[in-house]
Design an enzyme around this catalytic site. Structure first.
Site, PDB file in Angstrom:
ATOM      1  CE  LYS A 118       1.008  -4.422   3.951  1.00  0.00           C
ATOM      2  NZ  LYS A 118      -0.060  -4.918   2.996  1.00  0.00           N
ATOM      3  CD  GLU A 202       4.119  -2.523   9.989  1.00  0.00           C
ATOM      4  OE1 GLU A 202       3.517  -1.454   9.611  1.00  0.00           O
ATOM      5  OE2 GLU A 202       4.729  -3.184   9.172  1.00  0.00           O
ATOM      6  CG  HIS A 237      -5.556   3.815   2.459  1.00  0.00           C
ATOM      7  ND1 HIS A 237      -4.479   4.092   3.434  1.00  0.00           N
ATOM      8  CD2 HIS A 237      -6.569   3.329   3.056  1.00  0.00           C
ATOM      9  CE1 HIS A 237      -4.647   3.765   4.520  1.00  0.00           C
ATOM     10  NE2 HIS A 237      -5.840   3.215   4.066  1.00  0.00           N
ATOM     11  CD  GLU A 277       4.130   2.501  -0.554  1.00  0.00           C
ATOM     12  OE1 GLU A 277       3.219   2.868  -1.514  1.00  0.00           O
ATOM     13  OE2 GLU A 277       3.708   2.065   0.425  1.00  0.00           O
ATOM     14  CD  GLU A 290       2.391  -1.380   0.632  1.00  0.00           C
ATOM     15  OE1 GLU A 290       1.946  -1.380  -0.275  1.00  0.00           O
ATOM     16  OE2 GLU A 290       1.793  -1.437   1.691  1.00  0.00           O
ATOM     17  CG  ASN A 292       4.221   0.498  -4.277  1.00  0.00           C
ATOM     18  OD1 ASN A 292       3.430  -0.368  -3.784  1.00  0.00           O
ATOM     19  ND2 ASN A 292       4.473   1.873  -3.592  1.00  0.00           N
ATOM     20  NE  ARG A 294       1.777   1.223  -8.704  1.00  0.00           N
ATOM     21  CZ  ARG A 294       1.713   0.932  -7.489  1.00  0.00           C
ATOM     22  NH1 ARG A 294       1.635  -0.001  -6.726  1.00  0.00           N
ATOM     23  NH2 ARG A 294       1.406   1.921  -6.540  1.00  0.00           N
TER      24      ARG A 294
HETATM   25  C1  MV4 Z   1       1.124   2.202   8.727  1.00  0.00           C
HETATM   26  C2  MV4 Z   1       0.602   3.499   9.234  1.00  0.00           C
HETATM   27  C3  MV4 Z   1       0.930   3.995  10.603  1.00  0.00           C
HETATM   28  N1  MV4 Z   1       1.647   2.770  11.319  1.00  0.00           N
HETATM   29  N2  MV4 Z   1       1.557   1.373   9.627  1.00  0.00           N
HETATM   30  C4  MV4 Z   1      -1.544   2.681   4.729  1.00  0.00           C
HETATM   31  C5  MV4 Z   1      -1.396   1.909   3.418  1.00  0.00           C
HETATM   32  C6  MV4 Z   1      -0.408   0.942   3.674  1.00  0.00           C
HETATM   33  N3  MV4 Z   1       0.605   1.154   2.439  1.00  0.00           N
HETATM   34  C7  MV4 Z   1       0.333   1.297   4.853  1.00  0.00           C
HETATM   35  N4  MV4 Z   1      -0.761   2.333   5.628  1.00  0.00           N
HETATM   36  C8  MV4 Z   1      -0.308   2.734   6.725  1.00  0.00           C
HETATM   37  N5  MV4 Z   1       0.616   1.992   7.660  1.00  0.00           N
HETATM   38  C9  MV4 Z   1       1.979   1.725  10.683  1.00  0.00           C
HETATM   39  N6  MV4 Z   1       2.849   0.943  11.487  1.00  0.00           N
HETATM   40  C10 MV4 Z   1       0.050   4.607   8.598  1.00  0.00           C
HETATM   41  C11 MV4 Z   1      -0.570   4.055   7.256  1.00  0.00           C
HETATM   42  C12 MV4 Z   1      -1.283   4.941   6.608  1.00  0.00           C
HETATM   43  C13 MV4 Z   1      -0.804   5.626   5.437  1.00  0.00           C
HETATM   44  C14 MV4 Z   1       0.804   5.263   4.824  1.00  0.00           C
HETATM   45  C15 MV4 Z   1       0.991   5.857   3.840  1.00  0.00           C
HETATM   46  C16 MV4 Z   1       0.212   6.805   3.062  1.00  0.00           C
HETATM   47  C17 MV4 Z   1      -0.808   7.179   3.644  1.00  0.00           C
HETATM   48  C18 MV4 Z   1      -1.369   6.635   4.820  1.00  0.00           C
HETATM   49  C19 MV4 Z   1      -2.690   7.115   5.293  1.00  0.00           C
HETATM   50  C20 MV4 Z   1      -3.333   6.380   6.366  1.00  0.00           C
HETATM   51  C21 MV4 Z   1      -2.381   5.422   7.003  1.00  0.00           C
END
Ligand code: MV4
Length: 495
Positions: A118, A202, A237, A277, A290, A292, A294
């Protein structure tokens, strides 16, 4: 010139079945792999041949790099497709496949490595001018420095392990006093889970939408996007419903988001199909989250609106073919929705529900696609992901795709294990969903309304069990053993 001579499908379940079907249409022979738990699984019958790779435990079969490379060599495959999950984003696997002289259907190992970190991903993508969430991704990882940075960012702050994935080990911190304890806990978990305890900080965005951009890049420098998908309907998730286009985007915002996705992919040196994403806040600001590296579970909604076959394109790219179309020729028609059918019990905290499937009725009809890895008699075990199938609908607009989804779900029957079908029906019937008011806290916010179950009648289950039992008698002598004949027999188990 054929793309390849033979392709090994290094996966199981619905995605292995789906890959085998595209390969068959392309005239490309396939090899399935199976663990001891999957000897009779549907995906082994959809491929031209099947090779045993080890015990049920994924670590010793679907995650065993040497067993998979060996299976490819022994079967004479010259290409390997990892699907999603398992080893799909594993740089060591991509490297081992290439070292064995085989083509890996996915990006090179270096891209997996770069994007799996990351800290490195934020620096690289942020450096390319793509917005990242305000935060800290520096090398100084001392507690005092991180606390200072968290204060500068402003509460609430999210601590993310740099080497984690899929939300694992992340923590939200709302006050200064909670930070040291949360940091220590994150470090402990990350150290044992990922072997590295570097953290990214973050600003925590409340209830964002999750919108992602599908990327396609060939080995000759062409990098395109195939529009976006919205995946905000998820819990813990785990995505549940996805769609394209996102109801949250204006044409102008879509253009900027997709351009940012392409810029991120170019900065990463991306080749093959990938996904960038983003989080989208209510004000319309988006931030890179991020990449992905794949094929994604939810790729069929993109296929439904673009008319493209992503697996076919992946294989052609891996064979070194240039893309035969440009960005101007990519357009989305209408609207597509995907619902993931899980063997999980919404009334029991979404706990997996293993068992033998007694009966499966897949929906069909105009604009309906069912991607499944199951049939009556399939064992749903405890070793693998409990996703059984995906139901995808297309309509000329969002309303029509929802209408078709509601109908498709009403005609979907799975007996033998508890599923989330009732929850899926409740989601697509929910006024907030129909209004497009989506965010990543949607299921939790509406949990009570989305958890009223409708168990199938006991008589139906008993009848299905009896029917399955009868169908398991041996087939009459002389019945041909081709897959087509198997289909006609509708589940007769051949001797
Ligand atoms: C976050 C966020 C809020 N603020 N980052 C969860 C999985 C990972 N890919 C990143 N995630 C998150 N990062 C910041 N700065 C909220 C989430 C998150 C989320 C992100 C995408 C889809 C579903 C989610 C469910 C809960 C939290």
């Amino acid at each position: 010139m054929p793309v390849f001579h033979k392709l090994l499908i290094a996966n199981r379940g619905e995605i292995a079945v789906r890959m085998a079907r595209t390969c068959r249409a392309m005239g490309l022979p396939t090899v399935a792999v199976y663990s001891d738990a999957d000897r009779d699984a549907l995906h082994t019958r959809e491929a031209d041949e099947a090779v045993a790779i080890g015990p049920a435990e994924a670590r010793l079969s679907y995650l065993a790099i040497d067993a998979l490379v060996d299976a490819a060599r022994r079967s004479g495959a010259d290409a390997v497709h990892p699907g999603y999950g398992f080893l799909s984003q594993n740089a060591d696997f991509a490297e081992a496949v290439a070292a064995a002289g085989l083509a890996f259907v996915g990006p090179p190992a270096a891209v997996h490595r770069r994007m799996g970190d990351k800290q490195a991903a934020r620096r690289l993508i942020g450096g390319a001018g793509v917005p990242v969430v305000p935060g800290y991704d520096g090398d100084d990882q001392q507690d005092a420095r991180l606390l200072d940075e968290a204060r500068r960012i402003g509460w609430p702050v999210m601590i993310k392990p740099s080497h984690g994935g899929g939300g694992k080990g992340m923590r939200v911190v709302r006050t200064h006093d909670d930070f040291p304890g949360a940091l220590a806990a994150c470090r402990r978990e990350a150290g044992s889970a990922f072997g590295a305890d570097a953290m990214v900080l973050e600003r925590f965005l409340e209830r964002p939408r999750h919108v992602e951009v599908q990327i396609l890049a060939d080995a000759h420098g062409a990098t395109l996007h195939l529009l976006e998908r919205e995946c905000s309907i998820q819990r813990r998730h785990q995505k549940v419903v996805e769609e394209t286009p996102s109801p949250a985007l204006t044409p102008e915002l879509r253009q900027r988001l997709c351009a940012a996705g392409v810029a991120a992919a170019r900065a990463a040196g991306y080749v093959n199909a990938g996904t960038v994403e983003f989080l989208l806040d209510p004000a319309g600001h988006f931030y890179f989250l991020e990449m992905n590296t794949r094929l994604q579970v939810e790729h069929p909604v993109t296929e439904a609106v673009t008319g493209l076959d992503l697996v076919r394109l992946q294989i052609e790219i891996a064979a070194g073919r240039p893309l035969s179309f440009g960005q101007a020729e990519v357009s989305g028609q209408g609207h597509a929705l995907e619902c993931r059918l899980y063997a999980e019990d919404p009334e029991n905290d979404d706990l997996p529900s293993p068992g033998t499937l007694l009966h499966v009725s897949a929906p069909s009809g105009p604009g309906v696609r069912f991607d499944g890895g199951i049939a009556a008699g399939s064992e749903v075990g405890v070793h693998y992901d409990p996703m059984l199938a995906k139901i995808v609908t297309w309509g000329r607009d969002r309303r029509e795709s929802i209408e078709r989804m509601a109908d498709a779900l009403s005609r979907t029957v799975v007996l033998g294990v508890v599923t989330n079908l009732a929850r899926l029906r409740a989601i697509v019937a929910h006024p907030a969903f129909q209004a497009g008011e989506l965010h990543t806290g949607f299921i939790d916010q509406h949990l009570a309304e989305l958890t009223r179950g409708a168990a199938p009648p006991a008589q139906a289950v008993a009848l299905a069990a009896a029917a399955l039992h009868l169908s398991r008698r041996r087939a009459p002598a002389g019945v041909p053993r081709s897959p087509d004949a198997w289909d006609q027999l509708g589940g007769w188990r051949l001797a």
